[in-house]
Design a protein around this motif. Sequence first.
Motif, short mmCIF file in Angstrom:
data_model
loop_
_atom_site.label_atom_id
_atom_site.label_comp_id
_atom_site.label_asym_id
_atom_site.label_seq_id
_atom_site.Cartn_x
_atom_site.Cartn_y
_atom_site.Cartn_z
N THR A 110 -90.27 -6.86 -16.38
CA THR A 110 -90.99 -6.22 -17.48
C THR A 110 -92.50 -6.32 -17.30
O THR A 110 -93.23 -5.42 -17.71
N VAL B 201 -93.99 -2.76 -19.70
CA VAL B 201 -93.16 -2.56 -20.88
C VAL B 201 -93.96 -2.84 -22.16
O VAL B 201 -94.74 -3.79 -22.21
N LEU C 101 -84.83 1.49 -15.62
CA LEU C 101 -86.11 1.27 -16.29
C LEU C 101 -87.21 2.10 -15.63
O LEU C 101 -88.00 2.76 -16.32
N THR D 298 -87.66 -2.92 -23.79
CA THR D 298 -86.51 -3.44 -23.06
C THR D 298 -85.76 -4.48 -23.89
O THR D 298 -86.34 -5.22 -24.68
N HIS E 19 -90.56 -6.51 -24.92
CA HIS E 19 -89.32 -7.01 -24.33
C HIS E 19 -88.67 -7.98 -25.30
O HIS E 19 -89.30 -8.93 -25.76
#
Length: 228
Positions: free
Chosen positions: A50, A55, A18, A30, A58
């Motif tokens: 995350t 991110v 990641l 993600t 998610h």
Amino acid sequence: MKRAVILLSGGLDSAVTLWLAKSEGYELFTLSFDYGQRHKKELEAAAEITKVAGVKEHRLVTINMDQWGGSSLTDKNMEVEDGDVNRTDIPVTYVPARNMVFLSIAASYAEAIDAQNIFIGVSQVDYSGYVDCRESFIKAMENAINQGTVMAAEKNRPITIHAPFIYKTKTEEIKTGAKLGVPFGLTWSCYRGGEKPCGTCDSCLLRAKAFQEAGVVDEGITETGERK
């Protein structure tokens, strides 16, 4: 901005993957799976990771792979065996076709959000006998995905599966993660999922060996073996 779907278990490999995708400028999406595994520690770790990684989205997908078992990770009637870092046979923790299932769903998600990139943190070097962690499998899945998605077959926008650590050891991976600032302390690797890592399953042994070889402190583990 180019988009990428990253398979995020909450473990060490997926976390470093990641951060690598993040360093390459991707917009991060993600995907984690509740597939009936023995414990939810990794999923809890994924959710925390995350937040730190920034991110965009998610997603948690539920698949009841424990309905048919076949692995000590999905069948609680089977015991997680103690590990062996020199293992050459396929361990009972192998989940039948798990990465095939995960990558298929990742392809569907990627096409839905118009992402041409999927990242997975598998290694053919430190793969513990898991046949779905080999480059030949990854290439075959990429080909199948591009045969079976409109984005690739009709719109000439093929999907690429990135496995950046396919020929890297876990030790090399940790060194990369340290440079990228991966919060190792948030990750969870133990197959048994107790209050603290067991220290004896394959995953715990490989993790400890790799951190030692990399000369990096495992922020998630105290000197007594307890999780911080």
